[in-house]
Design a protein around this motif. Structure first.
Motif, PDB file in Angstrom:
ATOM      1  N   LEU A  64       0.921  -1.156   0.372  1.00  0.00           N
ATOM      2  CA  LEU A  64       0.160   0.060   0.233  1.00  0.00           C
ATOM      3  C   LEU A  64       0.564   1.307   0.033  1.00  0.00           C
ATOM      4  N   THR A  65       0.644   2.158  -0.843  1.00  0.00           N
ATOM      5  CA  THR A  65       1.831   3.859  -0.971  1.00  0.00           C
ATOM      6  C   THR A  65       0.737   4.838  -1.027  1.00  0.00           C
ATOM      7  N   LEU A  66       1.067   5.271   0.584  1.00  0.00           N
ATOM      8  CA  LEU A  66      -0.070   6.198   0.904  1.00  0.00           C
ATOM      9  C   LEU A  66       0.919   7.600   0.756  1.00  0.00           C
ATOM     10  N   LEU A  67      -0.018   8.233  -0.308  1.00  0.00           N
ATOM     11  CA  LEU A  67       0.627   9.105  -1.963  1.00  0.00           C
ATOM     12  C   LEU A  67      -0.325  10.184  -1.188  1.00  0.00           C
ATOM     13  N   ASP A  68       0.631  11.618  -0.174  1.00  0.00           N
ATOM     14  CA  ASP A  68      -0.399  12.788   0.116  1.00  0.00           C
ATOM     15  C   ASP A  68       0.840  13.772   0.755  1.00  0.00           C
ATOM     16  N   HIS A  69       0.713  15.335  -0.446  1.00  0.00           N
ATOM     17  CA  HIS A  69       1.835  16.406  -0.308  1.00  0.00           C
ATOM     18  C   HIS A  69       1.065  17.471   0.565  1.00  0.00           C
ATOM     19  N   LYS A  70       0.133  17.011   1.403  1.00  0.00           N
ATOM     20  CA  LYS A  70      -0.406  17.945   2.302  1.00  0.00           C
ATOM     21  C   LYS A  70       0.091  18.060   3.751  1.00  0.00           C
ATOM     22  N   GLN A  71       0.381  18.957   5.104  1.00  0.00           N
ATOM     23  CA  GLN A  71       0.976  18.225   6.070  1.00  0.00           C
ATOM     24  C   GLN A  71      -0.478  18.597   6.910  1.00  0.00           C
ATOM     25  N   VAL A  72      -0.289  18.234   8.032  1.00  0.00           N
ATOM     26  CA  VAL A  72      -0.639  17.435   9.352  1.00  0.00           C
ATOM     27  C   VAL A  72      -0.973  19.083   9.604  1.00  0.00           C
ATOM     28  N   ALA A  93       1.489  11.888   4.852  1.00  0.00           N
ATOM     29  CA  ALA A  93       1.486  10.494   4.322  1.00  0.00           C
ATOM     30  C   ALA A  93       3.085  10.008   5.616  1.00  0.00           C
ATOM     31  N   GLN A  94       3.512  10.999   5.341  1.00  0.00           N
ATOM     32  CA  GLN A  94       4.955  10.551   5.814  1.00  0.00           C
ATOM     33  C   GLN A  94       4.766  10.222   7.662  1.00  0.00           C
ATOM     34  N   ALA A  95       3.956  11.165   7.871  1.00  0.00           N
ATOM     35  CA  ALA A  95       3.062  11.400   9.263  1.00  0.00           C
ATOM     36  C   ALA A  95       1.996   9.876   9.931  1.00  0.00           C
ATOM     37  N   SER A  96       2.015   9.617   8.650  1.00  0.00           N
ATOM     38  CA  SER A  96       1.205   8.159   9.042  1.00  0.00           C
ATOM     39  C   SER A  96       1.518   7.142   8.765  1.00  0.00           C
ATOM     40  N   PRO A 113       5.526  11.879  -0.242  1.00  0.00           N
ATOM     41  CA  PRO A 113       5.203  12.868   0.238  1.00  0.00           C
ATOM     42  C   PRO A 113       4.949  13.951  -1.537  1.00  0.00           C
ATOM     43  N   SER A 114       5.069  13.405  -2.170  1.00  0.00           N
ATOM     44  CA  SER A 114       4.421  13.881  -3.469  1.00  0.00           C
ATOM     45  C   SER A 114       2.722  14.354  -3.758  1.00  0.00           C
ATOM     46  N   ALA A 115       2.647  15.796  -4.777  1.00  0.00           N
ATOM     47  CA  ALA A 115       2.219  15.454  -4.875  1.00  0.00           C
ATOM     48  C   ALA A 115       1.145  14.944  -6.149  1.00  0.00           C
ATOM     49  N   ILE A 116      -0.047  14.343  -6.346  1.00  0.00           N
ATOM     50  CA  ILE A 116      -0.471  14.299  -7.267  1.00  0.00           C
ATOM     51  C   ILE A 116      -1.229  14.325  -8.810  1.00  0.00           C
TER      52      ILE A 116
END
Length: 348
Positions: A64-72, A93-96, A113-116
């Motif tokens: 499973l790849t978690l993709l998200d560029h936004k911040q917590v 993504a990294q925090a999760s 952590p990239s933008a889709i």
């Protein structure tokens, strides 16, 4: 014929057999093997994304790849249980990643952590299923078309306050099996009378029936011609949530974000204007969506994320394992209807 996924390491180890014992008993070893061989992309790690990630990891996909560029943010911590409260300002993504991986060490979980929007088309072709949350409408349409052209299963979903939706596109020829009670043929002996010649169902035995389902594209589902006779006839049984989704996707396109409780009055006015303009353009009465209805689509609510994420996650599992009938094509959840009412809408 059911397509078997032929990939590396499709065999189930003794450790995995013990871990997934309940699931194997529920849907069979072959289904678990197909699930175990599948790689999934999950875009968007908000509250809904966290629920989906949990369900897929516990089910036992290969990766499973978690993709998200936004911040917590402070708000995301309320609905997103995979990010520690102390991780505000970090990439979602990294925090999760740590908590997600701890759910099931047998699943390969990666954080991107990239933008889709910056990902090339080839990036998506490495996955068996793509789950999209928090994406603008034009990106949803583009990726739905791209993935369907390469036989990649597509799922879209979002939660807006008390409302949530899911859309599925498994292609024009999706093969799956469904467990049915076994039919017992008559013996042919007429001595016992007419009743003995009737086909009977044995509740104690089941058989696996192969089936095929066809799915429309997201573009077809969203761009319905409501002036046609067929669409007019279907309008009465079409949930208003379908038109609410159209309004919310237009809001996201225009504003680059979702309705925010901090700017409630301003965003409410914008939603009303979008509703009036959009539904008029669709030749549908704006009265279908009341002002009261529009006031409940702010922020992600954890209980709604749990319901929609549970349904969406289960649909991904069913699609990858090719077991049981899938939803076609929309699933809507409206928590404003008492304890929550589920609506289905599948345009043909």
């Amino acid at each position: 014929m059911i397509d078997m996924i032929e990939k590396e390491e499709t065999m189930i180890s003794e450790e995995e057999a013990a871990q997934y014992d309940r699931q194997i008993r529920l849907w069979g070893l072959d289904a678990q093997k197909r699930l175990r061989a599948s790689r999934v992309l999950l875009a968007g790690l908000g509250g809904l994304g966290a629920e989906i990630a949990k369900n897929l990891i516990l089910a036992g996909v290969k990766g499973l790849t978690l993709l998200d560029h936004k911040q917590v943010s402070e708000e995301s911590c309320r609905a997103q249980f995979l990010v520690p409260v102390s991780s505000q300002g970090q990439n979602r993504a990294q925090a999760s990643l740590e908590r997600a991986q701890n759910l099931n060490p047998m699943v390969e979980v990666h954080a991107d952590p990239s933008a889709i929007q910056d990902k090339p088309d080839d990036f998506f072709l490495q996955f068996d299923a793509v789950v999209l949350t928090g994406c603008p409408r034009d990106l949803l349409l583009r990726l739905d078309l791209l993935c369907s052209q390469h036989s990649i299963k597509v799922f879209c979903g979002d939660v807006y306050g008390y409302y949530g939706y899911m859309f599925t596109n498994l292609g024009s020829q999706y093969h799956y099996v469904e467990e049915k009670p076994k039919v017992v043929k008559p013996s042919g002996d007429s001595a016992d009378g007419p009743e003995s010649k009737k086909t009977k169902v044995d509740p104690n035995e089941t058989t696996m029936v192969k089936k095929v389902a066809s799915f429309c594209s997201l573009k077809q589902a969203l761009e319905v011609d409501w002036t046609s006779d067929q669409a007019k006839a279907a309008l009465k049984k079409t949930p208003v949530d379908y038109f609410l989704l159209q309004v919310l996707l237009k809001f996201r396109t225009d504003k680059g974000r979702d309705p925010d409780p901090i700017s409630f009055e301003e965003d409410s006015q914008t939603l009303r204007q979008i509703r009036d303009d959009l539904l008029e353009a669709l030749c549908v009465s704006p009265s279908l969506l009341s002002d009261h209805c529009l006031s409940f689509c702010f922020s992600e609510l954890s209980p709604v994320c749990a319901v929609v994420g549970g349904v969406l996650g289960q649909e991904v599992v069913k699609a990858l394992s090719q077991r049981d009938a899938p939803h076609r094509n929309f699933f809507f959840f409206d928590a404003c209807k008492g304890n929550g009412v589920v609506d289905y809408f599948g345009p043909n």
